[in-house]
Write an enzyme that holds these catalytic residues in place. Sequence first.
Site: not given
Length: 535
Positions: A103, A400
């Site tokens: 992001t 992640d």
Amino acid sequence: MALAFDEYGRPFIIIREQDKKSRLRGLDAQKANITAGKAVTRILRTSLGPKGMDKMLQSPDGDVTITNDGATILEQMDVDNQIAKLMVELSRSQDYEIGDGTTGVVVLAGALLEQAEKLLERGIHPVRIAEGYEMASRIAVEHLEHIAQKFEYSVSNIEPLVQTCMTTLSSKIVSRCKRTIAEIAVKAVLAVADLERKDVNLDLIKVEGKVGGKLEDTELIYGILVDKDMSHPQMPKRIEDAKIAILTCPFEPPKPKTKHKVDIDTVEKFQTLRHQEHKYFNDMVQKCKDVGATLVICQWGFDDEANHLLMHHNLPAVRWVGGVELELIAIATGGRIVPRFQELTPEKLGKAGIVREKSFGTTKDRMLYIEQCANSRAVTIFIRGGNKMMIEETKRSLHDALCVARNLIRNNFIVFGGGSAEISCSIAVESGADGYPGVEQYVIRSFAEALDSIPMALAENSGLQPIETLSAVKSQHIKEKTPFCGIDCNDVGTNNMQEQFVFETLIGKRQQILLATQVVKMILKIDDVISPSDY
Ligand code: ADP
Ligand code: MG
């Protein structure tokens, strides 16, 4: 395009659909591209940070995904603008290289584009902007390496690794039990890591999920978990000291090909055939037993007759195991995948201390645990959760966390999160700009301003006053020379990220800055957009 001749025989070329093409040139092209890039950023901006929002996306066939992961959001958004696709690609490359920060990289690229727009309006040439950004990114990366800290961990002290994984998880939907998941991720990575070569093969970590139970029940299994059960309900549910034959050949007699024909017109013929078939099965089962196998794992299915025979001969079997799983089982148990029965030998059998079947829920859902393997360097993370969406999101968040742990083993330098690294770089770039006499200094200052967008977005998403908060932290940075003050998103009471244990990997941050700069440079250099228009 077509070649035609007029009445005098002179050739001419017809360019078909020429008028249907739309074309943007020069500054218009750049502005349109920047607008498209910014539009993508605007969508992701609110998802950044621990208080970031989640997105719900519906695919054309009705599947719903709820996620906080930048790469996933963009992947599923199905954009058809070319520049927007570049942003999707940007997020994907961050995901591919680093795994986390997907992001952030888009937010940074969007901010750089926004600044570029202002510079273009001031009349600075796009190529000069691209060059200036390149210089600025070099300053920023250098500074980042300067403020990075080495961070020590050992197999007995995994706490620092866990803390860093927790930072990654804190912005996800699963943040409720980030501690459990972070610990699992770190243990899994350490189990498969080669610490001497600083290498981690994430392929050895299998992630399996099953609806039911609680997120807290997620567990790490030092072995392989297969979503299959024994082929016959009466086969033993627990095998100790298993010797496993891993087969990719079917447990079946050879079938006649369509070219051949078998005529069975008498009872005797039928019985011979049946007898033959029976013998075939028996031979296969006997071969497995002869080499000492106590469990057969087969890539193919086998019919009821074979199943019954296997049961009869006390040889438990598992069928329809996928190729990837078969490979993992072979790695974990130290066995070899056997493509033909003739090649089966005792050395090719895999060994596992215990193989057991466990059932879940009321639906007789069963899974097979293969544990205490000869080679413990293949592990499985078994995720439980209330519904499928939750499990899918947990898988993504876990990815992640696994990537962060792997990155730390590869390179154990960290920077502080919460926007503190960006603020510190921004100050460094700002002061670096003074060294350039030309137009570049404006561009470099704009780059510094773009870096501020990450802490701004974090503050905004946490309900703080973005400009006030940022300027307060920035002045603190300049006054106290502390590179670890960031945005206190969770309202802990201190903005010292060292105390809050908000760490990020150096290579992840560096990659964000480099990738974002690259994409923005690329977009700025486009001055002619030719596309088929909509009608
Ligand atoms: P990305 O997909 O880029 O990783 P995230 O939604 O995970 O995006 O947000 C990461 C950002 O949130 C990083 O800048 C990180 O430093 C920041 N962050 C994470 N946890 C905290 C925290 N507890 N306090 C402040 N900032 C945090
Ligand atoms: Mg993250």
